[in-house]
Design a protein around this motif. Sequence first.
Motif, PDB file in Angstrom:
ATOM      1  N   ASP A 195     -19.352 -12.538  15.034  1.00  0.00           N
ATOM      2  CA  ASP A 195     -18.185 -13.600  15.433  1.00  0.00           C
ATOM      3  C   ASP A 195     -17.988 -14.265  14.511  1.00  0.00           C
ATOM      4  O   ASP A 195     -16.804 -14.908  14.095  1.00  0.00           O
ATOM      5  CB  ASP A 195     -18.378 -14.437  16.656  1.00  0.00           C
ATOM      6  N   GLU A 196     -18.808 -14.500  13.379  1.00  0.00           N
ATOM      7  CA  GLU A 196     -18.791 -15.289  12.362  1.00  0.00           C
ATOM      8  C   GLU A 196     -18.275 -14.456  11.111  1.00  0.00           C
ATOM      9  O   GLU A 196     -18.889 -13.227  10.839  1.00  0.00           O
ATOM     10  CB  GLU A 196     -20.011 -15.969  12.055  1.00  0.00           C
ATOM     11  N   PRO A 197     -17.436 -14.735  10.290  1.00  0.00           N
ATOM     12  CA  PRO A 197     -16.919 -13.631   9.090  1.00  0.00           C
ATOM     13  C   PRO A 197     -17.911 -13.891   8.069  1.00  0.00           C
ATOM     14  O   PRO A 197     -18.011 -12.890   7.450  1.00  0.00           O
ATOM     15  CB  PRO A 197     -15.689 -14.747   8.525  1.00  0.00           C
ATOM     16  N   ASP A 198     -18.655 -14.767   8.038  1.00  0.00           N
ATOM     17  CA  ASP A 198     -19.566 -14.986   7.103  1.00  0.00           C
ATOM     18  C   ASP A 198     -20.400 -16.544   7.301  1.00  0.00           C
ATOM     19  O   ASP A 198     -19.960 -17.134   8.342  1.00  0.00           O
ATOM     20  CB  ASP A 198     -19.149 -15.135   5.585  1.00  0.00           C
ATOM     21  N   LEU A 214     -28.941 -12.826   9.209  1.00  0.00           N
ATOM     22  CA  LEU A 214     -28.332 -13.577  10.162  1.00  0.00           C
ATOM     23  C   LEU A 214     -26.841 -13.110  10.364  1.00  0.00           C
ATOM     24  O   LEU A 214     -26.212 -12.925  11.702  1.00  0.00           O
ATOM     25  CB  LEU A 214     -28.078 -15.037  10.127  1.00  0.00           C
ATOM     26  N   PRO A 215     -25.936 -12.997   9.278  1.00  0.00           N
ATOM     27  CA  PRO A 215     -24.466 -12.709   9.325  1.00  0.00           C
ATOM     28  C   PRO A 215     -24.267 -11.393  10.021  1.00  0.00           C
ATOM     29  O   PRO A 215     -23.099 -11.087  10.279  1.00  0.00           O
ATOM     30  CB  PRO A 215     -23.756 -12.953   8.028  1.00  0.00           C
ATOM     31  N   HIS A 216     -25.426 -10.445  10.030  1.00  0.00           N
ATOM     32  CA  HIS A 216     -25.128  -9.019  10.330  1.00  0.00           C
ATOM     33  C   HIS A 216     -25.421  -8.890  11.865  1.00  0.00           C
ATOM     34  O   HIS A 216     -25.060  -7.862  12.493  1.00  0.00           O
ATOM     35  CB  HIS A 216     -26.223  -8.328   9.632  1.00  0.00           C
ATOM     36  N   MET A 219     -25.381 -21.757   8.079  1.00  0.00           N
ATOM     37  CA  MET A 219     -24.545 -22.612   8.814  1.00  0.00           C
ATOM     38  C   MET A 219     -23.094 -21.379   9.135  1.00  0.00           C
ATOM     39  O   MET A 219     -22.700 -21.002   8.032  1.00  0.00           O
ATOM     40  CB  MET A 219     -23.973 -23.811   8.042  1.00  0.00           C
ATOM     41  N   GLY A 220     -22.712 -21.645  10.242  1.00  0.00           N
ATOM     42  CA  GLY A 220     -21.342 -20.947  10.577  1.00  0.00           C
ATOM     43  C   GLY A 220     -20.362 -21.725  10.621  1.00  0.00           C
ATOM     44  O   GLY A 220     -20.455 -23.001  10.199  1.00  0.00           O
ATOM     45  N   ARG A 221     -19.208 -21.698  11.446  1.00  0.00           N
ATOM     46  CA  ARG A 221     -18.355 -22.248  11.422  1.00  0.00           C
ATOM     47  C   ARG A 221     -18.492 -23.540  12.475  1.00  0.00           C
ATOM     48  O   ARG A 221     -17.982 -24.690  12.047  1.00  0.00           O
ATOM     49  CB  ARG A 221     -17.093 -21.489  12.341  1.00  0.00           C
ATOM     50  N   SER A 222     -19.293 -23.409  13.292  1.00  0.00           N
ATOM     51  CA  SER A 222     -19.562 -24.488  14.306  1.00  0.00           C
ATOM     52  C   SER A 222     -21.024 -24.562  14.706  1.00  0.00           C
ATOM     53  O   SER A 222     -21.448 -25.494  15.590  1.00  0.00           O
ATOM     54  CB  SER A 222     -18.757 -24.607  15.259  1.00  0.00           C
ATOM     55  N   THR A 223     -21.797 -23.708  14.254  1.00  0.00           N
ATOM     56  CA  THR A 223     -23.291 -23.598  14.735  1.00  0.00           C
ATOM     57  C   THR A 223     -24.108 -23.312  13.367  1.00  0.00           C
ATOM     58  O   THR A 223     -23.917 -22.731  12.495  1.00  0.00           O
ATOM     59  CB  THR A 223     -23.384 -22.110  15.533  1.00  0.00           C
ATOM     60  N   LEU A 224     -25.231 -24.245  13.503  1.00  0.00           N
ATOM     61  CA  LEU A 224     -26.302 -24.354  12.769  1.00  0.00           C
ATOM     62  C   LEU A 224     -27.684 -23.629  12.986  1.00  0.00           C
ATOM     63  O   LEU A 224     -28.003 -23.723  14.450  1.00  0.00           O
ATOM     64  CB  LEU A 224     -26.662 -25.680  12.365  1.00  0.00           C
ATOM     65  N   TRP A 225     -28.060 -22.637  12.290  1.00  0.00           N
ATOM     66  CA  TRP A 225     -29.321 -21.866  12.499  1.00  0.00           C
ATOM     67  C   TRP A 225     -30.289 -22.369  11.395  1.00  0.00           C
ATOM     68  O   TRP A 225     -30.052 -22.559  10.451  1.00  0.00           O
ATOM     69  CB  TRP A 225     -29.188 -20.403  12.543  1.00  0.00           C
ATOM     70  N   TRP A 226     -31.832 -22.433  12.048  1.00  0.00           N
ATOM     71  CA  TRP A 226     -32.795 -22.196  10.909  1.00  0.00           C
ATOM     72  C   TRP A 226     -32.886 -20.906  10.536  1.00  0.00           C
ATOM     73  O   TRP A 226     -33.357 -20.173  11.611  1.00  0.00           O
ATOM     74  CB  TRP A 226     -34.113 -23.098  11.634  1.00  0.00           C
ATOM     75  N   GLY A 227     -32.970 -20.484   9.481  1.00  0.00           N
ATOM     76  CA  GLY A 227     -33.313 -19.320   8.776  1.00  0.00           C
ATOM     77  C   GLY A 227     -34.660 -19.217   8.974  1.00  0.00           C
ATOM     78  O   GLY A 227     -35.575 -19.993   8.009  1.00  0.00           O
ATOM     79  N   GLY A 228     -35.714 -18.128   9.306  1.00  0.00           N
ATOM     80  CA  GLY A 228     -36.877 -18.061   9.363  1.00  0.00           C
ATOM     81  C   GLY A 228     -37.569 -17.888   7.798  1.00  0.00           C
ATOM     82  O   GLY A 228     -38.613 -18.064   7.615  1.00  0.00           O
ATOM     83  N   CYS A 229     -36.842 -17.154   7.101  1.00  0.00           N
ATOM     84  CA  CYS A 229     -37.111 -16.861   5.586  1.00  0.00           C
ATOM     85  C   CYS A 229     -35.965 -16.483   5.202  1.00  0.00           C
ATOM     86  O   CYS A 229     -35.026 -16.458   5.509  1.00  0.00           O
ATOM     87  CB  CYS A 229     -38.179 -15.885   5.726  1.00  0.00           C
ATOM     88  N   ALA A 242     -28.361 -16.572  19.248  1.00  0.00           N
ATOM     89  CA  ALA A 242     -27.189 -16.363  18.406  1.00  0.00           C
ATOM     90  C   ALA A 242     -26.088 -17.248  18.811  1.00  0.00           C
ATOM     91  O   ALA A 242     -25.216 -17.627  17.759  1.00  0.00           O
ATOM     92  CB  ALA A 242     -26.885 -15.104  18.804  1.00  0.00           C
ATOM     93  N   ARG A 243     -25.732 -17.735  19.952  1.00  0.00           N
ATOM     94  CA  ARG A 243     -24.824 -18.637  20.509  1.00  0.00           C
ATOM     95  C   ARG A 243     -24.885 -19.955  20.018  1.00  0.00           C
ATOM     96  O   ARG A 243     -23.791 -20.688  19.470  1.00  0.00           O
ATOM     97  CB  ARG A 243     -24.815 -18.512  22.035  1.00  0.00           C
ATOM     98  N   SER A 244     -26.194 -20.538  20.163  1.00  0.00           N
ATOM     99  CA  SER A 244     -26.259 -21.925  20.031  1.00  0.00           C
ATOM    100  C   SER A 244     -27.050 -22.397  18.886  1.00  0.00           C
ATOM    101  O   SER A 244     -27.349 -23.557  18.652  1.00  0.00           O
ATOM    102  CB  SER A 244     -26.554 -22.526  21.488  1.00  0.00           C
TER     103      SER A 244
END
Length: 221
Positions: A99-102, A93-95, A76-86, A17-19
């Motif tokens: 800390d991310e507005p969206d 993820l946004p739920h 993509m958040g404000r400064s973090t990129l995640w791979w979405g599993g599906c 979640a953090r990185s």
Amino acid sequence: MGDLSEELRVAVYRGFARSGRAPGVEELAGRFDTASEEIRRGLRELAGQRHLVLDDGDRVVMAHPFASIPLGFAVMGRSTLWWGGCAWDSFALPHLVTDEPDVLVSTRCPGCDRPHAWVVGRDAPPEGGQVAHFLVPVARMWDDVVHTCGHQRLFCGEACVDAWLESTGNERGYVMDLATLWRFARGWYAGRLDHGYVRREPAAAAAYFREVGLSGAFWGL
């Protein structure tokens, strides 16, 4: 392993979640001041309980809704990129990362390769006529979870789903619109970053599916 296993689970999830990445075995061993083999045993225990998916080297491949490999979605958040599993996990993820507005969810339609992107938040589903296609019913998802997640995709619409099925020879799975996908993903992983999280048993999962408007076909009935 009970206490350490739960601490490992939370460390992996919160690290994702953090990185956007999962901590490795040696990193976890240093954090918990314990032997690497003890960490490996804890991770394998979590994998056996379906909290994690590991590769042959005990590296974390998935900790739903997070993934360490690309499976068709970038989030993509404000400064973090995640791979979405599906599709399911990307909309979830946004739920979890509150800390991310969206977040911005991006992918390509498997049927025609058209790019798509949506701003996904916690207040309302994104607009759009695209549909999610779930090839594998829930009852069989863990037979090969990487294959399952790789085939929960978002398409331009029903026509692209049909074209993809014809080209691949796959049978039609479960199709839902964006609003249903958002409602489904919104609460599924609630509490997963916290200590004491308990996975839903099949009866509770089926009740949740009905609550968000999914039929028995999604479960595999």
